[in-house]
Structures are given as structure tokens and as C-alpha cells.
Design a protein around this motif. Sequence first.
Motif, PDB file in Angstrom:
ATOM      1  N   THR A 134       0.802  -1.228   0.000  1.00  0.00           N
ATOM      2  CA  THR A 134       0.000   0.000   0.000  1.00  0.00           C
ATOM      3  C   THR A 134       0.830   1.270   0.000  1.00  0.00           C
ATOM      4  OG1 THR A 134      -0.049   0.090   2.432  1.00  0.00           O
ATOM      5  CG2 THR A 134      -1.772  -1.196   1.342  1.00  0.00           C
ATOM      6  N   ARG A 135       2.155   1.134   0.149  1.00  0.00           N
ATOM      7  CA  ARG A 135       2.968   2.320   0.412  1.00  0.00           C
ATOM      8  C   ARG A 135       3.114   3.259  -0.781  1.00  0.00           C
ATOM      9  NH1 ARG A 135       6.727  -1.837   3.675  1.00  0.00           N
ATOM     10  NH2 ARG A 135       6.481  -2.842   1.651  1.00  0.00           N
ATOM     11  N   ALA A 136       3.240   2.737  -1.976  1.00  0.00           N
ATOM     12  CA  ALA A 136       3.391   3.610  -3.144  1.00  0.00           C
ATOM     13  C   ALA A 136       2.117   4.394  -3.428  1.00  0.00           C
ATOM     14  CB  ALA A 136       3.787   2.788  -4.369  1.00  0.00           C
ATOM     15  N   SER A 137       0.959   3.715  -3.362  1.00  0.00           N
ATOM     16  CA  SER A 137      -0.300   4.411  -3.633  1.00  0.00           C
ATOM     17  C   SER A 137      -0.577   5.463  -2.558  1.00  0.00           C
ATOM     18  CB  SER A 137      -1.458   3.403  -3.721  1.00  0.00           C
ATOM     19  OG  SER A 137      -1.574   2.633  -2.539  1.00  0.00           O
ATOM     20  N   LYS A 138      -0.293   5.146  -1.302  1.00  0.00           N
ATOM     21  CA  LYS A 138      -0.487   6.120  -0.226  1.00  0.00           C
ATOM     22  C   LYS A 138       0.439   7.318  -0.399  1.00  0.00           C
ATOM     23  CE  LYS A 138      -2.052   2.998   3.456  1.00  0.00           C
ATOM     24  NZ  LYS A 138      -1.705   2.420   4.782  1.00  0.00           N
ATOM     25  N   PHE A 139       1.691   7.046  -0.741  1.00  0.00           N
ATOM     26  CA  PHE A 139       2.658   8.129  -0.927  1.00  0.00           C
ATOM     27  C   PHE A 139       2.220   9.059  -2.053  1.00  0.00           C
ATOM     28  CE2 PHE A 139       6.480  10.145  -2.573  1.00  0.00           C
ATOM     29  CZ  PHE A 139       7.203  10.451  -1.419  1.00  0.00           C
ATOM     30  N   ALA A 140       1.765   8.470  -3.146  1.00  0.00           N
ATOM     31  CA  ALA A 140       1.310   9.277  -4.282  1.00  0.00           C
ATOM     32  C   ALA A 140       0.094  10.112  -3.910  1.00  0.00           C
ATOM     33  CB  ALA A 140       0.998   8.378  -5.471  1.00  0.00           C
ATOM     34  N   ALA A 141      -0.843   9.507  -3.148  1.00  0.00           N
ATOM     35  CA  ALA A 141      -2.043  10.236  -2.743  1.00  0.00           C
ATOM     36  C   ALA A 141      -1.707  11.401  -1.822  1.00  0.00           C
ATOM     37  CB  ALA A 141      -3.019   9.280  -2.053  1.00  0.00           C
ATOM     38  N   GLN A 142      -0.681  11.251  -1.015  1.00  0.00           N
ATOM     39  CA  GLN A 142      -0.315  12.290  -0.064  1.00  0.00           C
ATOM     40  C   GLN A 142       0.564  13.389  -0.660  1.00  0.00           C
ATOM     41  OE1 GLN A 142       1.548   9.836   2.891  1.00  0.00           O
ATOM     42  NE2 GLN A 142      -0.397   9.148   3.762  1.00  0.00           N
TER      43      GLN A 142
END
Length: 370
Positions: A134-142
Amino acid sequence: MDLFSDLPEPTHTVPGEGHPKTPVPSLFDDLPPASDTPVNSDKEICSIPPVTKEVKAEKRKAEDKNGSKVQKIAEKKVCKGIPKLKGYVAARKGEREEMQDAHVLCDLTADVSPLPDSVSHLAYFAVFDGHGGTRASKFAAQNLHLHLASKFPKGEVSNMEKLLKKCLIDTFRQTDEEFLKHASSQKPAWKDGSTATCVLAVDDVLYIANLGDSRAVLCRVFEEENKKITALPLSREHNPTQYEERMRIQKSGGTVRDGRVLGVLEVSRSLGDGQFKRCGVICTPDVRRCQITPNDRFFFLACDGLFKVFSPEEAVSFVLVTLEDQTLELKEGKTLQDIQYESACHRLANEAVRRGCADNVTVLLVAIQH
């Protein structure tokens, strides 16, 4: 007649990729900050206020009694006539162990100062479909929209379309570089990756930037042609079976097996995926431009989980049927439009799961009010 068009190619080279990119063939608050979507959440996100043509205020310079110049008076903008956008989100975990999708809806107007003279309002919508975690999608969203706001053209500018394409490409590159730097510093190193489909609404023009296989689709209804319905694709998928994508991967020393990069990765462009960057997987998005017309009803962004069981045309028709449902129950404090679009968004995500999609499903539906 072209319904949408590609933006002119900015003259710059993406570091680490060795050559300038070729043009793409063919073609916002009161909103909450970027956050993780709870499993099986259904959210109505508040609307983007209507705006209009900007009336440039006369710029005045004066000198005070000491002879020093007074700051230029801020340009005033009159807001009326430009479509009002309102977004709704539904997310389903499906049969996956965790929710790896992320999404963002936000108003960027206040984050860009000064706005270009020709712009009154900015809104941003995005869906990120993570893989490997989940880390890449969360990072991009933030982070992606923050970089976009910081790089957005400001003040008096010419050739806005060219500048916006460069801005979006640079934004994706910076987001990717920052995530990969952080990911590689971990022990063990993170191997997460994510698709990205983003729509930036600049007054009544949509700029779409995407990587991977999530999509954006516009519903256009021609009333004068017996309500002919068209599902316009606003984005282009990137997978290693496509000729240009496969050629780039092979020239970089990678291989495509079973429709995947090295027999593993299903997409040929993404954020993150550091272990595949040397094999030709890039973070350069396709960027397209679409003018909103009076015939446009809504657009939606969704991860590939939806499109595994729905064609774009089926999804558009499904939403339209719900919007015309006369049996929807009215709720206190909500307008009829809210109830209709909320229901359409929820039902579309639910139906994807019912049809057997085992993947995460995220649908971000944006109503267009004229």
C-alpha cells in the motif's frame, strides 16, 4: 472533429531515460485532505464551487508620500458560468487481504498563488491502484498534488497547455524519485508500485495524466441526436503487450513474458517499482486535454478492478440508469443530485464485486453541473 486532443510536447528530457519523450498518439473545498480510504467506504465529497471567466482587474501602481511603490493590487476574478464539479467515491476491498487503492479529491486554487491570469479555479481528482503493498499508492495520494501545486504556472504566462504538460510530467517524476529514494533506504527495501490516473480541472478544461491501467472516462450525451450516449476514454492504458511499450522495455534490456515485464509486472509505466525501472518501466505519464462541453454529464476515474468486469460503455450506461431511478429515497440534508450520484457510485462498485471482481475496486464519480 476531435473531441479531445493531446497537449503539445514540452521540450525537455526526463532524467534517467536518455531521450526526449515523443507525443502521445491521438488525445477541485472544502474537500478533505488526502487520506486512506476505509475498506468498503462510500463517501460523498463536497463540491467544487462554480466559477467563471476571469475579469482582469486593472493593475495599478502608485507611490506613497515617501516615493516607495505600493504593491500591485490583486487581480479580481468574477465567478459564474464555468461548470460546477462535485465528486463521490466508493471503494471496495473485494477478495484481497488489504485495500491497496488510494484516492484524492481536492481544491488546489488556494495552493497556487498567484494564479495565471487566465485561470479562476483548479480542482484535482486522482485514483492510485497499488501493487506489492500500500505504500506507493499512499505516498502518491499524499504528495503528488502538493508537487503539482508547487510547480503549477503562476502569474502571467503564455502557452499554458505546453507549460501544464511539462508541469504534470515533472510532478510525476519528482513524486516517483522521492518515493524510490525513501523505498530504497528501508531494510528490506520496499518494492511497492502504483498506477496513477489524475484529472486536473482548470476552469472548464480537463487535463488528464495517467500511468498504468487505471482509467478515466467521460460521459457525453447528445440531446439533439436522440440522446446519443458516448463514453469518451480520457486516458490510455500502459501494459507491456503494447508494441511501443514492449519495444522500450526490450531496448532497456527487459523482457515481456506472459504479458508482464519479466513475467511479473502487469503494467509498463508506474510510480515506484524500483526493481523494474532498469527494465524500461517509466514514470512518464500520458497527458491529454479535454474541453468540457454542455453535453457532458459526468466523468469517472476507476482502477482496473472495475474494468475487469465492466466496459467503459457499460459503466456509463449503468450510472445513467441509476441517475434516472425514480425510486431513490430522499434523505434529509441531501439534494436529489447527491442521492442520485451517491447511489450510482455505490451501486457501480457493488456490482463490480457481484460480477466476480476479486480485486480492489475504487470508483471516483464526478458530476458536471452547467
